[in-house]
Design an enzyme around this catalytic site. Structure first.
Site, PDB file in Angstrom:
ATOM      1  N   HIS A 199       0.931  -1.079   0.043  1.00 14.97           N
ATOM      2  CA  HIS A 199       0.001  -0.068  -0.058  1.00 14.97           C
ATOM      3  C   HIS A 199       0.954   1.160  -0.082  1.00 14.97           C
ATOM      4  O   HIS A 199       1.463   1.725   1.081  1.00 14.97           O
ATOM      5  CB  HIS A 199      -0.976  -0.083   1.209  1.00 14.97           C
ATOM      6  CG  HIS A 199      -1.737   1.064   1.210  1.00 14.97           C
ATOM      7  ND1 HIS A 199      -3.025   1.157   0.656  1.00 14.97           N
ATOM      8  CD2 HIS A 199      -1.764   2.346   1.496  1.00 14.97           C
ATOM      9  CE1 HIS A 199      -3.936   2.307   0.780  1.00 14.97           C
ATOM     10  NE2 HIS A 199      -2.913   3.113   0.981  1.00 14.97           N
ATOM     11  N   CYS A 200       1.042   1.776  -1.235  1.00 15.96           N
ATOM     12  CA  CYS A 200       1.826   3.076  -1.279  1.00 15.96           C
ATOM     13  C   CYS A 200       1.102   3.907  -2.657  1.00 15.96           C
ATOM     14  O   CYS A 200       0.357   3.636  -3.162  1.00 15.96           O
ATOM     15  CB  CYS A 200       3.061   2.615  -1.578  1.00 15.96           C
ATOM     16  SG  CYS A 200       3.380   1.605  -2.742  1.00 15.96           S
ATOM     17  N   TYR A 220      -7.454  17.824  -1.080  1.00 23.50           N
ATOM     18  CA  TYR A 220      -6.152  18.128  -0.660  1.00 23.50           C
ATOM     19  C   TYR A 220      -5.179  18.190  -1.986  1.00 23.50           C
ATOM     20  O   TYR A 220      -5.564  17.587  -2.962  1.00 23.50           O
ATOM     21  CB  TYR A 220      -5.587  17.333   0.207  1.00 23.50           C
ATOM     22  CG  TYR A 220      -5.255  15.771  -0.096  1.00 23.50           C
ATOM     23  CD1 TYR A 220      -6.315  14.856  -0.324  1.00 23.50           C
ATOM     24  CD2 TYR A 220      -4.030  15.344  -0.616  1.00 23.50           C
ATOM     25  CE1 TYR A 220      -6.002  13.686  -0.448  1.00 23.50           C
ATOM     26  CE2 TYR A 220      -3.955  14.102  -1.017  1.00 23.50           C
ATOM     27  CZ  TYR A 220      -4.691  13.230  -0.864  1.00 23.50           C
ATOM     28  OH  TYR A 220      -4.496  11.836  -1.251  1.00 23.50           O
ATOM     29  N   THR A 229      -6.981   9.874  -3.716  1.00 24.08           N
ATOM     30  CA  THR A 229      -7.944  10.518  -4.188  1.00 24.08           C
ATOM     31  C   THR A 229      -7.460  11.856  -5.046  1.00 24.08           C
ATOM     32  O   THR A 229      -8.249  12.477  -5.701  1.00 24.08           O
ATOM     33  CB  THR A 229      -8.820  10.778  -3.123  1.00 24.08           C
ATOM     34  OG1 THR A 229      -7.999  11.773  -2.164  1.00 24.08           O
ATOM     35  CG2 THR A 229      -9.473   9.619  -2.611  1.00 24.08           C
ATOM     36  N   ARG A 270     -10.314   0.870  -6.420  1.00 24.96           N
ATOM     37  CA  ARG A 270     -10.630   1.488  -4.902  1.00 24.96           C
ATOM     38  C   ARG A 270     -11.944   2.276  -4.844  1.00 24.96           C
ATOM     39  O   ARG A 270     -12.493   2.904  -5.547  1.00 24.96           O
ATOM     40  CB  ARG A 270      -9.349   2.242  -4.559  1.00 24.96           C
ATOM     41  CG  ARG A 270      -9.201   2.481  -2.949  1.00 24.96           C
ATOM     42  CD  ARG A 270      -8.019   3.154  -2.789  1.00 24.96           C
ATOM     43  NE  ARG A 270      -7.507   3.261  -1.465  1.00 24.96           N
ATOM     44  CZ  ARG A 270      -7.042   4.448  -0.816  1.00 24.96           C
ATOM     45  NH1 ARG A 270      -7.088   5.813  -1.428  1.00 24.96           N
ATOM     46  NH2 ARG A 270      -6.733   4.493   0.282  1.00 24.96           N
ATOM     47  N   ARG A 321     -13.848  13.135   4.377  1.00 25.16           N
ATOM     48  CA  ARG A 321     -12.862  14.076   4.233  1.00 25.16           C
ATOM     49  C   ARG A 321     -12.049  13.930   3.130  1.00 25.16           C
ATOM     50  O   ARG A 321     -11.252  14.897   2.709  1.00 25.16           O
ATOM     51  CB  ARG A 321     -11.952  14.225   5.326  1.00 25.16           C
ATOM     52  CG  ARG A 321     -11.023  13.085   5.740  1.00 25.16           C
ATOM     53  CD  ARG A 321     -10.209  13.110   6.638  1.00 25.16           C
ATOM     54  NE  ARG A 321      -9.527  11.632   7.112  1.00 25.16           N
ATOM     55  CZ  ARG A 321      -8.613  11.432   6.606  1.00 25.16           C
ATOM     56  NH1 ARG A 321      -7.738  12.144   5.550  1.00 25.16           N
ATOM     57  NH2 ARG A 321      -8.051  10.292   7.096  1.00 25.16           N
ATOM     58  N   ASP A 335       2.160   2.881   3.206  1.00 27.73           N
ATOM     59  CA  ASP A 335       1.521   4.393   3.013  1.00 27.73           C
ATOM     60  C   ASP A 335       2.197   5.288   2.405  1.00 27.73           C
ATOM     61  O   ASP A 335       1.787   6.660   2.414  1.00 27.73           O
ATOM     62  CB  ASP A 335       0.602   4.448   4.162  1.00 27.73           C
ATOM     63  CG  ASP A 335      -0.725   5.540   3.675  1.00 27.73           C
ATOM     64  OD1 ASP A 335      -0.983   6.399   4.211  1.00 27.73           O
ATOM     65  OD2 ASP A 335      -1.095   5.437   2.349  1.00 27.73           O
ATOM     66  N   ASN A 375      -2.041  13.505   3.935  1.00 29.89           N
ATOM     67  CA  ASN A 375      -2.963  14.111   4.997  1.00 29.89           C
ATOM     68  C   ASN A 375      -2.560  14.005   6.626  1.00 29.89           C
ATOM     69  O   ASN A 375      -3.134  14.016   7.235  1.00 29.89           O
ATOM     70  CB  ASN A 375      -4.370  13.594   4.818  1.00 29.89           C
ATOM     71  CG  ASN A 375      -5.063  13.978   3.416  1.00 29.89           C
ATOM     72  OD1 ASN A 375      -4.925  15.201   3.097  1.00 29.89           O
ATOM     73  ND2 ASN A 375      -5.190  12.827   2.836  1.00 29.89           N
TER      74      ASN A 375
HETATM   75  O1  LIG Z   1      -3.108   7.166   2.047  1.00 27.42           O
HETATM   76  C1  LIG Z   1      -3.942   6.463   2.561  1.00 27.42           C
HETATM   77  O2  LIG Z   1      -4.419   5.211   2.479  1.00 27.42           O
HETATM   78  C2  LIG Z   1      -4.863   7.207   3.508  1.00 27.42           C
HETATM   79  C3  LIG Z   1      -5.509   8.820   3.166  1.00 27.42           C
HETATM   80  C4  LIG Z   1      -5.541   9.043   1.883  1.00 27.42           C
HETATM   81  C5  LIG Z   1      -5.856   8.418   0.783  1.00 27.42           C
HETATM   82  O3  LIG Z   1      -6.042   7.118   0.964  1.00 27.42           O
HETATM   83  C6  LIG Z   1      -6.182   9.011  -0.665  1.00 27.42           C
HETATM   84  O4  LIG Z   1      -6.113  10.117  -0.795  1.00 27.42           O
HETATM   85  O5  LIG Z   1      -6.489   8.155  -1.494  1.00 27.42           O
HETATM   86  C7  LIG Z   1      -5.852   9.308   4.075  1.00 27.42           C
HETATM   87  O6  LIG Z   1      -6.147   8.592   5.255  1.00 27.42           O
HETATM   88  O7  LIG Z   1      -5.913  10.684   4.129  1.00 27.42           O
END
Ligand SMILES: O=C(O)/C=C(\C=C(/O)C(=O)O)C(=O)O
Length: 302
Positions: A31-32, A49, A77, A124, A130, A256, A261
């Site tokens: 997960h990265c 963001y 995201t 996903r 948020r 990660d 964030n």
């Molecule tokens: O990187 C993660 O898995 C957690 C976060 C962000 C995302 O997953 C993303 O923006 O896709 C988070 O909790 O802000």
């Protein structure tokens, strides 16, 4: 194009420590992310963001620094459903990376096949408010039906309080499920309490895989206290150990990186890897977590 990083955002750790723990040969960061660079891969207009640039070169350098062999790169995201940066990183990996994309319900078979050829093996579904305005259930059902023939799975990112309302929908999906960050449990609660036992029951009933990742997001005790023992994220450990012990063949782990964030603490990725022996306490558990499980899910042909 210049993009202003979300105020308060912490950049990824520039000098992660040498891990004390040696990962087994063939270990996978499951997960990265890659972010941009924005000049080449602009961030999505609808994002909630704006990250710093964090490209494939830095991701692969971290992989090598940690003594890992492969990556599973998950669409974040901030890029919406434009998977260009992800595909670029997959193609540059020499087969050492697989991907999880973000698509919309009108995605074509041709686009899915193009993503599959690049190394994508899942999509996903994000329910963290948020981060996104979650897509309607019907749209997600359409996506799940479109990816099922490819053998892809669905990665779910949700927060623990939302699971009761989402559970039946998740159970209805005709694909394998993979849960990000243990469904974000409240680690201030009792791991034997109703919330987490309800989560474990869902995992058992659904056959879902679980990422025992992101202690730095879940902890209430804060970052590692380097007391010689390198105790880290001690309040998360009972939860993660419980998942590893209960579902040893369906757990995954990831850094990660680049840790989107985070505003009050940026983890040292070397210490995140050193956290693994605290949650997977036997060599057999660690080999399954870091090698056998991610290989079975993402490189079954090898
Ligand atoms: O990187 C993660 O898995 C957690 C976060 C962000 C995302 O997953 C993303 O923006 O896709 C988070 O909790 O802000």
């Amino acid at each position: 194009m210049w993009t202003e990083v979300t105020p308060g955002w912490l950049p990824w750790h520039p000098n992660p420590s040498e891990p004390a723990f040696t990962a087994p040969e063939g270990a996978v960061d499951a997960h990265c992310h890659v972010f941009g660079p924005a000049a080449e891969f602009p961030f999505a207009p609808e994002r909630k963001y704006t990250p710093v640039d964090a490209g494939k070169e830095q991701l692969f350098a971290l992989r090598d620094h940690l003594g890992l062999s492969r990556n599973v790169i998950v669409q974040a995201t901030c890029h919406g459903s434009d998977n260009s940066a992800l595909v670029d990183a997959l193609r540059a990996s020499g087969g050492r990376a697989r991907g999880v994309a973000s698509v919309t319900s009108d995605v074509t078979r041709e686009e899915l096949e193009r993503l599959h050829a690049a190394g994508v093996r899942g999509v996903r579904f994000n329910f963290v408010k948020r981060l996104v305005d979650a897509a309607p259930t019907e749209a997600l059902e359409t996506i799940a039906a479109k990816i099922a023939p490819l053998g892809w799975h669905v990665v779910l990112y949700f927060e623990a309080p939302d699971l009761p309302d989402l559970r039946d929908f998740f159970l209805s999906l005709p694909v394998t499920l993979v849960i990000d960050h243990m469904g974000r449990p409240d680690v201030g609660a009792d791991p034997e309490g109703p919330e987490f036992t309800g989560f474990l029951d869902f995992v058992a009933r659904s056959g879902a895989w679980v990422k025992v990742s992101c202690p730095e997001r879940l902890t209430r005790t804060g970052p590692p206290a380097l007391d010689g023992e390198q105790h880290a994220y001690t309040d998360v450990v009972p939860f993660a150990r419980k998942v590893v012990e209960t579902f040893p063949d369906r757990v995954l782990w990831g850094t990660d990186w680049p840790h989107p964030n985070l505003t009050d603490h940026m983890p040292d990725d070397g210490l995140l890897l050193d956290h693994v022996p605290q949650i997977a306490v036997t060599p057999e558990q660690r080999r399954a977590l870091l090698v056998d499980n991610p290989m079975r899910l993402y490189w079954p042909e090898e």
